[in-house]
Scaffold this active site. Structure first.
Site, PDB file in Angstrom:
ATOM      1  N   LYS A 118      40.592  50.952  40.987  1.00  0.00           N
ATOM      2  CA  LYS A 118      40.204  52.298  40.186  1.00  0.00           C
ATOM      3  C   LYS A 118      38.686  52.176  39.746  1.00  0.00           C
ATOM      4  CE  LYS A 118      43.443  51.744  37.138  1.00  0.00           C
ATOM      5  NZ  LYS A 118      43.801  50.692  37.653  1.00  0.00           N
ATOM      6  N   THR A 120      36.285  50.850  40.911  1.00  0.00           N
ATOM      7  CA  THR A 120      35.383  50.979  42.225  1.00  0.00           C
ATOM      8  C   THR A 120      35.414  52.454  42.553  1.00  0.00           C
ATOM      9  OG1 THR A 120      36.020  48.839  43.023  1.00  0.00           O
ATOM     10  CG2 THR A 120      34.962  50.124  44.503  1.00  0.00           C
ATOM     11  N   ARG A 142      35.543  50.999  30.683  1.00  0.00           N
ATOM     12  CA  ARG A 142      35.904  49.949  29.420  1.00  0.00           C
ATOM     13  C   ARG A 142      35.137  48.676  29.601  1.00  0.00           C
ATOM     14  NH1 ARG A 142      41.831  49.043  30.819  1.00  0.00           N
ATOM     15  NH2 ARG A 142      41.106  49.629  32.772  1.00  0.00           N
ATOM     16  N   LYS A 153      41.378  38.310  37.829  1.00  0.00           N
ATOM     17  CA  LYS A 153      40.881  39.242  38.809  1.00  0.00           C
ATOM     18  C   LYS A 153      39.538  39.091  38.929  1.00  0.00           C
ATOM     19  CE  LYS A 153      41.571  43.507  38.232  1.00  0.00           C
ATOM     20  NZ  LYS A 153      41.666  44.985  37.676  1.00  0.00           N
ATOM     21  N   ALA A 336      45.833  48.311  29.177  1.00  0.00           N
ATOM     22  CA  ALA A 336      46.982  49.429  29.384  1.00  0.00           C
ATOM     23  C   ALA A 336      48.218  48.856  29.391  1.00  0.00           C
ATOM     24  CB  ALA A 336      46.516  50.266  30.716  1.00  0.00           C
ATOM     25  N   PHE A 367      45.799  50.324  34.885  1.00  0.00           N
ATOM     26  CA  PHE A 367      46.865  50.113  35.560  1.00  0.00           C
ATOM     27  C   PHE A 367      47.264  51.182  36.088  1.00  0.00           C
ATOM     28  CE2 PHE A 367      47.115  46.280  33.018  1.00  0.00           C
ATOM     29  CZ  PHE A 367      46.671  45.590  33.672  1.00  0.00           C
ATOM     30  N   PHE A 456      40.726  49.814  53.131  1.00  0.00           N
ATOM     31  CA  PHE A 456      40.278  48.367  53.057  1.00  0.00           C
ATOM     32  C   PHE A 456      39.940  48.439  54.729  1.00  0.00           C
ATOM     33  CE2 PHE A 456      42.994  46.733  49.407  1.00  0.00           C
ATOM     34  CZ  PHE A 456      42.227  47.543  48.516  1.00  0.00           C
ATOM     35  N   TRP A 485      33.339  51.256  49.070  1.00  0.00           N
ATOM     36  CA  TRP A 485      33.134  50.017  48.713  1.00  0.00           C
ATOM     37  C   TRP A 485      32.111  49.493  49.941  1.00  0.00           C
ATOM     38  CZ3 TRP A 485      34.128  45.481  52.231  1.00  0.00           C
ATOM     39  CH2 TRP A 485      33.887  44.579  51.575  1.00  0.00           C
TER      40      TRP A 485
END
Length: 632
Positions: A118, A120, A142, A153, A336, A367, A456, A485
């Site tokens: 999200k 990205t 955030r 992560k 979240a 999330f 991806f 990306w």
């Protein structure tokens, strides 16, 4: 007139003229300034390097230059080094008459434990809007917590050619906001315990003597003590005039340890601090009690001057930039699944004024849409008065396959073959279950949805086409593949165009519930309409807490559900769109300063734990170059 007096009159006239001209210039400077944004060029490489390599290969603009390009005045900026700065809230007063721009929320389907990108997508979208479509746009994100950064992560600055730079500064400490808030939060916790100790071990007279000490033979109330007296209905300012009953009322808070909702916090995942005992030292005179420790969350400012002093800089958003030189506000850092999961209202309001009527502010909710988006609408929008124009719902083929019946996905483990090879059946199953449900949740609030498929390398064209087709059949206004990306903003041009079109349509925003509804009914509404539950089941403890909060006058606060992010239900292993379950509410707590009541769903914990092999195994510092390694 004599020549001398004539010269005086002429001088006075010129001075008056200069004052008028100076005043006009000042007024012009206070008005909205059109952007003159200079984009930074990208030269994407194949294969895509690591995030930190990409970040270091780009030289960010000096932050004062970026500020000038987006219309900020020099006095509205407080620089923290070369590449980041605090923005003063006086900007809101200067631009109060300026119309807001368009308001875009980036949410997502229920993610895998790996995350679906999200942040990205948010950054890729603003890069596309500003650097390529030449539309003013701001990202509001955030601040990352140390928990995810050092836990599972890794960094949260985006990824690939769509990230905030410098990414090391973004991910580590930034301007120290979370540390300041942690200190302020724990100062309150320490004050609560100290006050209970002193009240338990001293008489009214002794307490009064220490709380209002005699200085040079004179006792005086401090301003905060006068405020307390007023709240108690004691309209006196002379300490000597209080009766014994008034002194007792003044000095005793009579806190019930079992009803204290203010907890100590930490910004690191530490499972062994989830529940601890405090006060075991002999000096605490038997005042032992059990307390919880939570992952540090950004709270609202209280009225205490001491807390305001600790957080005086944290109240201001931090200005940074993307790889393509577009502006970003970083402010607040709540999760979240245990809090509201959105950046600050102040950052959004400042950005909406800066972008202008035709600009875009893109903010992210944590999330899945069932958690972060629901709280964005019901909590944040209720508090801010702002209304969103469009929701961007992020999906990945990987997550859709998981919801379509694919095997479990675990952080640190190789992906099963189903996620690498083409499998249209699993993709379709995920679209018809979780994706459809998350689109329906957004429609509950009357907001149009654009699905952003974060592509991806292993995704096939057939899988991409199928997702976009089925997403529109499930109710999305549009659905487009995104390649930010690997390509930066250019890879999200199709998404930017779809968002621009969707945001121009009317939005019929509405809240899910009336805040005056009883707490139980608000919880039930979220459980049934958002999660798909048949009903809720309250534990006796939860029922007692709800009664207590209602009696205290907190019944009209919105609800912030603390629930697993890995499923629409309370059961992390139930993927897709589960039905036929009853949502268990084991406890209910209140964050009065932040302005919400938060039920704890099932076994949800407010302090995550570190995995067997945390990310910090790979993070290191070169003592010679001072370069950080291993941070993605």
């Amino acid at each position: 007139m004599s020549s001398k007096s004539g010269f005086r009159y002429l001088t006075a006239a010129y001075r008056s003229q200069n004052v008028v001209r100076s005043g006009r210039r000042w007024l012009q400077e206070q008005q909205y300034r059109p952007w003159q944004l200079r984009s930074l060029k990208l030269q994407p490489l194949t294969p895509v390097p690591s995030d930190i390599e990409i970040s270091r290969a780009q030289t960010p603009k000096p932050v004062d230059q970026l500020a000038e390009e987006i219309g900020l005045l020099p006095e509205e900026l407080e620089a923290y080094g070369r590449s980041k700065a605090k923005v003063r809230l006086s900007l809101l007063d200067r631009l109060h008459a300026q119309p807001d721009g368009k308001y875009v929320l980036v949410a997502g389907i229920t993610p895998t434990p790996l995350g679906e990108g999200k942040s990205t997508v948010t950054i890729g979208l603003v890069q596309a809007l500003s650097a390529h479509l030449k539309l003013n746009s701001f990202a509001c994100l955030r601040q990352p917590s140390q928990g995810p950064t050092f836990g599972v992560k890794g960094g949260a600055a985006g990824g690939g050619y769509a990230q905030v730079i410098p990414m090391e500064e973004f991910n580590l400490h930034l301007t120290g906001d979370i540390h300041a808030i942690t200190a302020a939060n724990n100062l309150v916790a320490a004050a609560i315990d100290a006050r209970m100790l002193h009240e338990a071990t001293q008489s009214d007279k002794a307490l009064f003597s220490r709380l209002v000490p005699s200085v040079n033979g004179v006792r005086r109330f401090s301003p905060i003590q006068i405020s307390r007296l007023n709240r108690l209905g004691i309209n006196k300012t002379d300490p000597a005039s209080l009766t014994p009953e008034e002194i007792s009322t003044f000095v005793r808070l009579d806190l019930d340890p079992s009803k204290i909702t203010w907890q100590r916090v930490l910004d690191t995942n530490d499972r062994f601090l989830r529940k601890i005992t405090v006060g075991q030292a002999s000096t605490e005179k038997g005042q032992i009690r059990e307390v919880f420790v939570c992952i540090s969350e950004v709270k609202a400012l209280t009225e205490s001057g001491a807390l305001a002093v600790l957080m005086k800089d944290a109240i201001k958003p931090t200005l940074m930039q993307t790889l393509e030189g577009t502006p970003v506000f970083v402010h607040a850092g709540p999760f979240a699944n245990i809090a509201h999961g959105n950046s600050s209202v102040l950052a959004d309001k400042l950005a909406l004024k800066l972008v202008g009527r035709d600009g875009f502010v893109v903010t992210e909710a944590g999330f899945g849409a069932d958690i972060g988006m629901e709280k964005f609408f019901n909590i944040k929008c209720r508090a801010s008065g702002l209304r969103p124009n469009v929701v961007v719902l992020v999906a990945t083929v990987r997550a859709l396959k998981m919801h379509g019946g694919g095997p479990n996905v675990s952080a640190g483990a190789p992906l099963p073959r189903e996620y690498i090879d083409e499998n249209l059946s699993l993709v379709a199953g995920g679209c018809h279950s979780n994706l459809r449900k998350q689109i329906q949740i957004a429609h509950l609030f009357g907001v149009p949805v654009v699905v952003a498929l974060n592509v991806f390398r292993t995704d096939t064209q057939a899988e991409i086409d199928l997702v976009c087709q089925l997403a529109k059949e499930c109710g999305a206004s549009d659905a487009v593949p995104c390649h930010h990306w690997a390509q930066g903003g250019r890879g999200s041009l199709e998404l930017a165009q779809a968002v621009n079109e969707a945001a121009s349509r009317p939005s019929n925003f509405q809240f899910l519930y009336n805040k005056e509804m009883p707490i139980v009914e608000k919880i039930r509404t979220i459980a049934k309409k958002v999660y798909g539950a048949d009903d809720i089941k309250l534990s006796p403890e939860a029922e007692a807490k709800i009664d207590y909060y209602s009696q205290q006058g907190y019944g009209s606060l919105p609800i912030c559900m603390a629930k697993t992010h890995l499923s629409l239900s309370h059961m992390p292993d139930k993927k897709g769109a589960p039905t036929g379950f009853v949502l268990p509410i084991r406890d209910v707590r209140a964050s009065i300063g932040a302005g919400f009541v938060y039920p704890l769903v099932g076994t949800m914990s407010t302090m995550p734990g570190l995995p067997t092999r945390p990310c910090f195994y790979d993070i290191d510092l070169d003592p010679v170059t001072e370069e950080i390694t291993g941070l993605f």
